[in-house]
Write a protein that holds these residues in place. Sequence first.
Motif, PDB file in Angstrom:
ATOM      1  N   ARG A   1      12.587   6.316  -5.336  1.00  0.00           N
ATOM      2  CA  ARG A   1      12.645   7.065  -4.077  1.00  0.00           C
ATOM      3  C   ARG A   1      11.525   6.569  -3.178  1.00  0.00           C
ATOM      4  NH1 ARG A   1      11.255  12.324  -2.640  1.00  0.00           N
ATOM      5  NH2 ARG A   1      10.238  12.900  -4.592  1.00  0.00           N
ATOM      6  N   GLY A   2      11.868   6.099  -1.994  1.00  0.00           N
ATOM      7  CA  GLY A   2      10.815   5.614  -1.113  1.00  0.00           C
ATOM      8  C   GLY A   2      11.307   4.468  -0.251  1.00  0.00           C
ATOM      9  N   PRO A   3      10.389   3.730   0.393  1.00  0.00           N
ATOM     10  CA  PRO A   3       8.947   3.829   0.255  1.00  0.00           C
ATOM     11  C   PRO A   3       8.392   5.079   0.943  1.00  0.00           C
ATOM     12  CG  PRO A   3       9.486   2.297   1.993  1.00  0.00           C
ATOM     13  CD  PRO A   3      10.787   2.758   1.414  1.00  0.00           C
ATOM     14  N   LEU A   4       7.236   5.534   0.450  1.00  0.00           N
ATOM     15  CA  LEU A   4       6.616   6.754   0.950  1.00  0.00           C
ATOM     16  C   LEU A   4       5.178   6.458   1.391  1.00  0.00           C
ATOM     17  CD1 LEU A   4       7.857   8.966  -2.030  1.00  0.00           C
ATOM     18  CD2 LEU A   4       8.857   8.906   0.257  1.00  0.00           C
ATOM     19  N   GLY A   5       4.698   7.260   2.318  1.00  0.00           N
ATOM     20  CA  GLY A   5       3.310   7.138   2.766  1.00  0.00           C
ATOM     21  C   GLY A   5       3.088   5.952   3.683  1.00  0.00           C
ATOM     22  N   LYS A   6       1.792   5.708   3.948  1.00  0.00           N
ATOM     23  CA  LYS A   6       1.421   4.624   4.862  1.00  0.00           C
ATOM     24  C   LYS A   6       0.780   3.499   4.079  1.00  0.00           C
ATOM     25  CE  LYS A   6       0.630   7.716   8.705  1.00  0.00           C
ATOM     26  NZ  LYS A   6      -0.369   8.538   9.351  1.00  0.00           N
ATOM     27  N   GLY A   7       1.008   2.291   4.493  1.00  0.00           N
ATOM     28  CA  GLY A   7       0.408   1.141   3.810  1.00  0.00           C
ATOM     29  C   GLY A   7      -0.923   0.746   4.430  1.00  0.00           C
ATOM     30  N   TYR A   8      -1.411  -0.433   4.050  1.00  0.00           N
ATOM     31  CA  TYR A   8      -2.661  -0.953   4.620  1.00  0.00           C
ATOM     32  C   TYR A   8      -2.401  -1.427   6.056  1.00  0.00           C
ATOM     33  CZ  TYR A   8      -4.342  -0.986  -0.200  1.00  0.00           C
ATOM     34  OH  TYR A   8      -4.703  -0.613  -1.464  1.00  0.00           O
TER      35      TYR A   8
ATOM     36  N   GLY B   1       0.817  -1.220   0.000  1.00  0.00           N
ATOM     37  CA  GLY B   1       0.000   0.000   0.000  1.00  0.00           C
ATOM     38  C   GLY B   1       0.846   1.263   0.000  1.00  0.00           C
ATOM     39  N   GLN B   2       2.120   1.161   0.423  1.00  0.00           N
ATOM     40  CA  GLN B   2       3.004   2.341   0.318  1.00  0.00           C
ATOM     41  C   GLN B   2       3.364   2.560  -1.154  1.00  0.00           C
ATOM     42  OE1 GLN B   2       6.220   1.186   3.196  1.00  0.00           O
ATOM     43  NE2 GLN B   2       5.832   3.226   3.987  1.00  0.00           N
ATOM     44  N   PHE B   3       3.892   3.749  -1.468  1.00  0.00           N
ATOM     45  CA  PHE B   3       4.251   4.025  -2.855  1.00  0.00           C
ATOM     46  C   PHE B   3       5.703   4.464  -2.968  1.00  0.00           C
ATOM     47  CE2 PHE B   3       4.362   8.701  -3.208  1.00  0.00           C
ATOM     48  CZ  PHE B   3       3.797   9.072  -1.991  1.00  0.00           C
ATOM     49  N   VAL B   4       6.173   4.554  -4.212  1.00  0.00           N
ATOM     50  CA  VAL B   4       7.535   5.039  -4.471  1.00  0.00           C
ATOM     51  C   VAL B   4       7.457   6.099  -5.560  1.00  0.00           C
ATOM     52  CG1 VAL B   4       8.692   2.870  -3.851  1.00  0.00           C
ATOM     53  CG2 VAL B   4       8.002   3.255  -6.234  1.00  0.00           C
ATOM     54  N   GLN B   5       8.455   6.966  -5.622  1.00  0.00           N
ATOM     55  CA  GLN B   5       8.616   7.879  -6.755  1.00  0.00           C
ATOM     56  C   GLN B   5       9.585   7.215  -7.724  1.00  0.00           C
ATOM     57  OE1 GLN B   5       6.927  10.501  -7.527  1.00  0.00           O
ATOM     58  NE2 GLN B   5       6.656  11.934  -5.855  1.00  0.00           N
ATOM     59  N   PHE B   6       9.167   7.077  -8.980  1.00  0.00           N
ATOM     60  CA  PHE B   6       9.934   6.382 -10.023  1.00  0.00           C
ATOM     61  C   PHE B   6      10.542   7.470 -10.913  1.00  0.00           C
ATOM     62  CE2 PHE B   6       9.566   2.403 -12.870  1.00  0.00           C
ATOM     63  CZ  PHE B   6      10.474   2.863 -13.798  1.00  0.00           C
ATOM     64  N   THR B   7      11.871   7.507 -10.992  1.00  0.00           N
ATOM     65  CA  THR B   7      12.545   8.542 -11.799  1.00  0.00           C
ATOM     66  C   THR B   7      13.072   7.965 -13.099  1.00  0.00           C
ATOM     67  OG1 THR B   7      13.365   9.538  -9.766  1.00  0.00           O
ATOM     68  CG2 THR B   7      14.412  10.262 -11.797  1.00  0.00           C
ATOM     69  N   VAL B   8      12.723   8.626 -14.193  1.00  0.00           N
ATOM     70  CA  VAL B   8      13.363   8.315 -15.473  1.00  0.00           C
ATOM     71  C   VAL B   8      14.395   9.415 -15.708  1.00  0.00           C
ATOM     72  CG1 VAL B   8      13.020   7.873 -17.934  1.00  0.00           C
ATOM     73  CG2 VAL B   8      11.172   7.407 -16.317  1.00  0.00           C
ATOM     74  N   PRO B   9      15.684   9.062 -15.805  1.00  0.00           N
ATOM     75  CA  PRO B   9      16.702  10.089 -15.957  1.00  0.00           C
ATOM     76  C   PRO B   9      16.388  11.043 -17.112  1.00  0.00           C
ATOM     77  CG  PRO B   9      17.717   7.935 -15.651  1.00  0.00           C
ATOM     78  CD  PRO B   9      16.242   7.699 -15.793  1.00  0.00           C
TER      79      PRO B   9
END
Length: 270
Positions: A93-100, A40-48
């Motif tokens: 980048r992460g994990p970010l936020g709260k999960g279930y 349930g947490q998320f990540v920021q996915f970077t494309v260079p």
Amino acid sequence: MPLTNPYKPIIAKVTRVVDETPSIKTFTLVPEEKIEFKTGQFVQFTVPEVGEAPFTPSSSPFVKEEMDITIMKAGRVTEAIHCLKEGDIVGIRGPLGKGYPLEEFYGKEVLVLGGGVGMAPLRSLLLTLIAQKTKFKRIVLLYGARTPEDIVYKDQFAAWEQEGVKIHRSVDKGDGTWKERVGVVTVLFDEVKLDNEIAIVCGPPIMMKFGTFKLLEIGYKPENIYLSMEKNMSCGIGKCGHCALGPYFVCKDGPVFKYSEIKNIEDIWD
Ligand SMILES: Cc1cc2nc3c(=O)[nH]c(=O)nc-3n(C[C@H](O)[C@H](O)[C@H](O)COP(=O)(O)OP(=O)(O)OC[C@H]3O[C@@H](n4cnc5c(N)ncnc54)[C@H](O)[C@@H]3O)c2cc1C
Ligand code: FES
């Protein structure tokens, strides 16, 4: 303890790309450092040289060496992601936020209600529930897509069913091969007798709205309905205010919210 820069991505290599539907692909990434996340947490996915965008891992959090992310083509960053090939280097980048809050589901029936690419975080959740299935009374999945071609993880439903998950699926528009239900995902509620305990919803805003109203109508309590909310994001760590939702920041206080927490906020379905 050394200070780590929350904006600095971890380097990751794309090791597999699976075409799920004409507009959705699943990317397997192997990060240089292990990324431990809660489902349930998320990540920021970077494309260079392109930018970053938020996504929820679709793989099990118990698999630590690699991470699947399932991505629908929506605009600039996701178009660049869809061009990635095995061997390409990206950032996470992460994990970010709260999960279930899984402990709150123990001993209860868990209904998972998904639509379209909203199945991505729900796949991670299902794999997590299955891994500890004796802790839950029952796991039910109701999943809807626009057409049979738009169903994600087509080859995986049978394995989840074998693990004891009760599955019902619908498509808005069938074809000659489709033998299951036709109609919006809420039509599936007449196929299954539920105990109205815990419901977890993820999908396009319109599906989340009508799904939630249906759950309330059949007797689910607002505090037992969990919604994955999506807002445009920037920092991902509660600093910039881009993802404000009433008094909350989706990146920090969510992305998973109980319906009871957000039901009085205007325009939550936009
Ligand atoms: C916590 C979180 C988890 C997510 N998980 C997934 C996932 O697992 N898989 C997946 O495919 N998508 C997911 N999304 C949505 C994904 O982040 C957006 O599709 C992506 O940011 C679009 O970026 P883009 O540069 O390609 O599109 P843009 O060029 O920025 O925009 C294209 C279109 O999409 C809209 N848009 C942009 N960002 C969002 C957003 N966050 N929510 C809704 N509409 C948006 C824009 O208004 C525009 O109409 C998630 C979003 C959040 C906030
Ligand atoms: S994205 Fe910056 S506060 Fe949430």
